[in-house]
Motif scaffolding. Sequence first.
Motif, PDB file in Angstrom:
ATOM      1  N   GLN A 246       0.848  -1.180   0.000  1.00  0.00           N
ATOM      2  CA  GLN A 246       0.000   0.000   0.000  1.00  0.00           C
ATOM      3  C   GLN A 246       0.881   1.226   0.000  1.00  0.00           C
ATOM      4  OE1 GLN A 246      -3.094  -0.279   2.821  1.00  0.00           O
ATOM      5  NE2 GLN A 246      -3.670   1.833   2.693  1.00  0.00           N
ATOM      6  N   ARG A 247       0.594   2.175  -0.855  1.00  0.00           N
ATOM      7  CA  ARG A 247       1.398   3.378  -0.962  1.00  0.00           C
ATOM      8  C   ARG A 247       0.677   4.541  -0.298  1.00  0.00           C
ATOM      9  NH1 ARG A 247       5.098   0.273  -1.955  1.00  0.00           N
ATOM     10  NH2 ARG A 247       5.631  -0.344  -4.045  1.00  0.00           N
ATOM     11  N   HIS A 248       1.362   5.209   0.586  1.00  0.00           N
ATOM     12  CA  HIS A 248       0.844   6.413   1.211  1.00  0.00           C
ATOM     13  C   HIS A 248       1.894   7.506   1.077  1.00  0.00           C
ATOM     14  CE1 HIS A 248      -2.817   4.932   3.066  1.00  0.00           C
ATOM     15  NE2 HIS A 248      -2.168   3.837   3.392  1.00  0.00           N
ATOM     16  N   PRO A 249       1.486   8.703   0.711  1.00  0.00           N
ATOM     17  CA  PRO A 249       2.466   9.781   0.582  1.00  0.00           C
ATOM     18  C   PRO A 249       3.058  10.177   1.930  1.00  0.00           C
ATOM     19  CG  PRO A 249       0.243  10.620   0.246  1.00  0.00           C
ATOM     20  CD  PRO A 249       0.156   9.119   0.329  1.00  0.00           C
ATOM     21  N   ILE A 250       2.306   9.994   3.000  1.00  0.00           N
ATOM     22  CA  ILE A 250       2.800  10.319   4.342  1.00  0.00           C
ATOM     23  C   ILE A 250       3.055   9.014   5.079  1.00  0.00           C
ATOM     24  CG2 ILE A 250       2.266  11.445   6.531  1.00  0.00           C
ATOM     25  CD1 ILE A 250       2.599  13.407   4.221  1.00  0.00           C
ATOM     26  N   GLN A 251       4.264   8.804   5.526  1.00  0.00           N
ATOM     27  CA  GLN A 251       4.610   7.601   6.274  1.00  0.00           C
ATOM     28  C   GLN A 251       5.012   7.911   7.714  1.00  0.00           C
ATOM     29  OE1 GLN A 251       4.608   4.217   5.530  1.00  0.00           O
ATOM     30  NE2 GLN A 251       3.405   4.814   3.780  1.00  0.00           N
ATOM     31  N   HIS A 252       5.362   9.153   7.989  1.00  0.00           N
ATOM     32  CA  HIS A 252       5.770   9.539   9.332  1.00  0.00           C
ATOM     33  C   HIS A 252       5.841  11.068   9.401  1.00  0.00           C
ATOM     34  CE1 HIS A 252       9.433   8.744   6.926  1.00  0.00           C
ATOM     35  NE2 HIS A 252       9.760   9.939   7.371  1.00  0.00           N
ATOM     36  N   GLY A 253       6.027  11.583  10.613  1.00  0.00           N
ATOM     37  CA  GLY A 253       6.210  13.019  10.768  1.00  0.00           C
ATOM     38  C   GLY A 253       4.940  13.833  10.891  1.00  0.00           C
ATOM     39  N   LYS A 254       3.784  13.180  10.933  1.00  0.00           N
ATOM     40  CA  LYS A 254       2.491  13.855  11.090  1.00  0.00           C
ATOM     41  C   LYS A 254       1.642  13.061  12.077  1.00  0.00           C
ATOM     42  CE  LYS A 254       2.933  16.725   7.483  1.00  0.00           C
ATOM     43  NZ  LYS A 254       2.914  18.151   7.515  1.00  0.00           N
ATOM     44  N   ILE A 255       0.740  13.744  12.757  1.00  0.00           N
ATOM     45  CA  ILE A 255      -0.233  13.022  13.573  1.00  0.00           C
ATOM     46  C   ILE A 255      -1.263  12.441  12.623  1.00  0.00           C
ATOM     47  CG2 ILE A 255      -1.999  13.186  15.366  1.00  0.00           C
ATOM     48  CD1 ILE A 255      -0.355  15.419  16.632  1.00  0.00           C
ATOM     49  N   MET A 256      -1.496  11.139  12.739  1.00  0.00           N
ATOM     50  CA  MET A 256      -2.367  10.428  11.805  1.00  0.00           C
ATOM     51  C   MET A 256      -3.464   9.667  12.545  1.00  0.00           C
ATOM     52  SD  MET A 256       0.539   8.801   9.302  1.00  0.00           S
ATOM     53  CE  MET A 256       1.683   8.390  10.621  1.00  0.00           C
ATOM     54  N   LEU A 257      -4.630   9.650  11.962  1.00  0.00           N
ATOM     55  CA  LEU A 257      -5.716   8.795  12.418  1.00  0.00           C
ATOM     56  C   LEU A 257      -5.817   7.673  11.395  1.00  0.00           C
ATOM     57  CD1 LEU A 257      -8.049   8.142  14.320  1.00  0.00           C
ATOM     58  CD2 LEU A 257      -9.503   9.603  12.900  1.00  0.00           C
ATOM     59  N   ILE A 258      -5.528   6.478  11.837  1.00  0.00           N
ATOM     60  CA  ILE A 258      -5.508   5.323  10.940  1.00  0.00           C
ATOM     61  C   ILE A 258      -6.688   4.418  11.279  1.00  0.00           C
ATOM     62  CG2 ILE A 258      -4.194   3.319  10.161  1.00  0.00           C
ATOM     63  CD1 ILE A 258      -1.656   4.835  11.004  1.00  0.00           C
ATOM     64  N   THR A 259      -7.395   3.993  10.242  1.00  0.00           N
ATOM     65  CA  THR A 259      -8.526   3.081  10.403  1.00  0.00           C
ATOM     66  C   THR A 259      -8.228   1.809   9.630  1.00  0.00           C
ATOM     67  OG1 THR A 259     -10.042   4.951  10.541  1.00  0.00           O
ATOM     68  CG2 THR A 259     -11.002   2.785  10.054  1.00  0.00           C
ATOM     69  N   THR A 260      -8.431   0.678  10.276  1.00  0.00           N
ATOM     70  CA  THR A 260      -8.276  -0.611   9.611  1.00  0.00           C
ATOM     71  C   THR A 260      -9.496  -1.465   9.919  1.00  0.00           C
ATOM     72  OG1 THR A 260      -6.767  -2.447   9.203  1.00  0.00           O
ATOM     73  CG2 THR A 260      -6.924  -1.687  11.481  1.00  0.00           C
ATOM     74  N   ASN A 261      -9.959  -2.202   8.921  1.00  0.00           N
ATOM     75  CA  ASN A 261     -11.186  -2.992   9.041  1.00  0.00           C
ATOM     76  C   ASN A 261     -10.898  -4.480   9.048  1.00  0.00           C
ATOM     77  OD1 ASN A 261     -13.097  -0.772   8.867  1.00  0.00           O
ATOM     78  ND2 ASN A 261     -12.393  -0.571   6.762  1.00  0.00           N
ATOM     79  N   THR A 262     -11.798  -5.210   9.684  1.00  0.00           N
ATOM     80  CA  THR A 262     -11.698  -6.661   9.664  1.00  0.00           C
ATOM     81  C   THR A 262     -12.127  -7.181   8.286  1.00  0.00           C
ATOM     82  OG1 THR A 262     -13.943  -6.907  10.525  1.00  0.00           O
ATOM     83  CG2 THR A 262     -12.131  -6.909  12.133  1.00  0.00           C
ATOM     84  N   TRP A 263     -11.699  -8.388   7.988  1.00  0.00           N
ATOM     85  CA  TRP A 263     -12.025  -9.026   6.720  1.00  0.00           C
ATOM     86  C   TRP A 263     -13.541  -9.200   6.631  1.00  0.00           C
ATOM     87  CZ3 TRP A 263     -10.393  -9.724   2.120  1.00  0.00           C
ATOM     88  CH2 TRP A 263     -10.863 -10.770   1.318  1.00  0.00           C
ATOM     89  N   LYS A 264     -14.123  -8.707   5.562  1.00  0.00           N
ATOM     90  CA  LYS A 264     -15.560  -8.770   5.301  1.00  0.00           C
ATOM     91  C   LYS A 264     -16.374  -8.152   6.440  1.00  0.00           C
ATOM     92  CE  LYS A 264     -15.246 -12.652   2.157  1.00  0.00           C
ATOM     93  NZ  LYS A 264     -15.733 -13.977   1.781  1.00  0.00           N
ATOM     94  N   ASN A 265     -15.759  -7.196   7.142  1.00  0.00           N
ATOM     95  CA  ASN A 265     -16.400  -6.481   8.247  1.00  0.00           C
ATOM     96  C   ASN A 265     -16.977  -7.407   9.309  1.00  0.00           C
ATOM     97  OD1 ASN A 265     -15.812  -3.875   7.192  1.00  0.00           O
ATOM     98  ND2 ASN A 265     -17.480  -4.144   5.737  1.00  0.00           N
ATOM     99  N   ALA A 266     -16.271  -8.505   9.559  1.00  0.00           N
ATOM    100  CA  ALA A 266     -16.702  -9.446  10.591  1.00  0.00           C
ATOM    101  C   ALA A 266     -16.583  -8.798  11.969  1.00  0.00           C
ATOM    102  CB  ALA A 266     -15.832 -10.703  10.535  1.00  0.00           C
ATOM    103  N   SER A 267     -17.522  -9.069  12.841  1.00  0.00           N
ATOM    104  CA  SER A 267     -17.548  -8.497  14.195  1.00  0.00           C
ATOM    105  C   SER A 267     -16.650  -9.298  15.137  1.00  0.00           C
ATOM    106  CB  SER A 267     -18.983  -8.459  14.726  1.00  0.00           C
ATOM    107  OG  SER A 267     -19.759  -7.580  13.975  1.00  0.00           O
ATOM    108  N   LEU A 268     -15.381  -9.414  14.787  1.00  0.00           N
ATOM    109  CA  LEU A 268     -14.443 -10.230  15.562  1.00  0.00           C
ATOM    110  C   LEU A 268     -14.219  -9.709  16.974  1.00  0.00           C
ATOM    111  CD1 LEU A 268     -11.658 -10.924  12.927  1.00  0.00           C
ATOM    112  CD2 LEU A 268     -13.430 -12.483  13.731  1.00  0.00           C
ATOM    113  N   PHE A 269     -14.218  -8.400  17.126  1.00  0.00           N
ATOM    114  CA  PHE A 269     -13.844  -7.827  18.411  1.00  0.00           C
ATOM    115  C   PHE A 269     -15.041  -7.566  19.319  1.00  0.00           C
ATOM    116  CE2 PHE A 269     -10.427  -6.533  15.443  1.00  0.00           C
ATOM    117  CZ  PHE A 269      -9.459  -7.389  15.946  1.00  0.00           C
ATOM    118  N   GLU A 270     -16.179  -8.132  18.958  1.00  0.00           N
ATOM    119  CA  GLU A 270     -17.323  -8.108  19.870  1.00  0.00           C
ATOM    120  C   GLU A 270     -16.989  -8.974  21.087  1.00  0.00           C
ATOM    121  OE1 GLU A 270     -22.166  -8.578  19.686  1.00  0.00           O
ATOM    122  OE2 GLU A 270     -20.970  -9.206  17.970  1.00  0.00           O
TER     123      GLU A 270
END
Length: 123
Positions: free
Chosen positions: A3-27
């Motif tokens: 995955q390519r992102h222009p910003i890799q460090h040096g900024k405050i970032m809010l990162i969101t990552t999803n489960t596979w097929k939006n499974a409710s794993l962390f319930e």
Amino acid sequence: MTQRHPIQHGKIMLITTNTWKNASLFEDSDRAHRAVQSLYNTRSLYPFRLFGFVVMYDHCHVLLYIDHPITTARIMHTWKSYVSHALGLGRIWQSRYHIRIVKNPNGALTYLHKNPVVAGYCK
């Protein structure tokens, strides 16, 4: 897949990552706890500034700042690998994640804190 992102460090970032097929794993609270512990394990391996995070049933948000030479890709790969290994369920993550550069860290932290309330997980 990389995955390519222009910003890799040096900024405050809010990162969101999803489960596979939006499974409710962390319930399941034990799985959510393992995701949190894996985040702390990643932080001990690759020090970064962790301002806040939330583990939702089907996705996670992390508010952080990464110093050079560590990259966002390295942090996310390590964390997601730790969680996958800890849970032992096979593929649990979507391969990509979303990064937003934060201009208002306090607003982003408020968003994280309110996310479970808005979703109805708690009051």
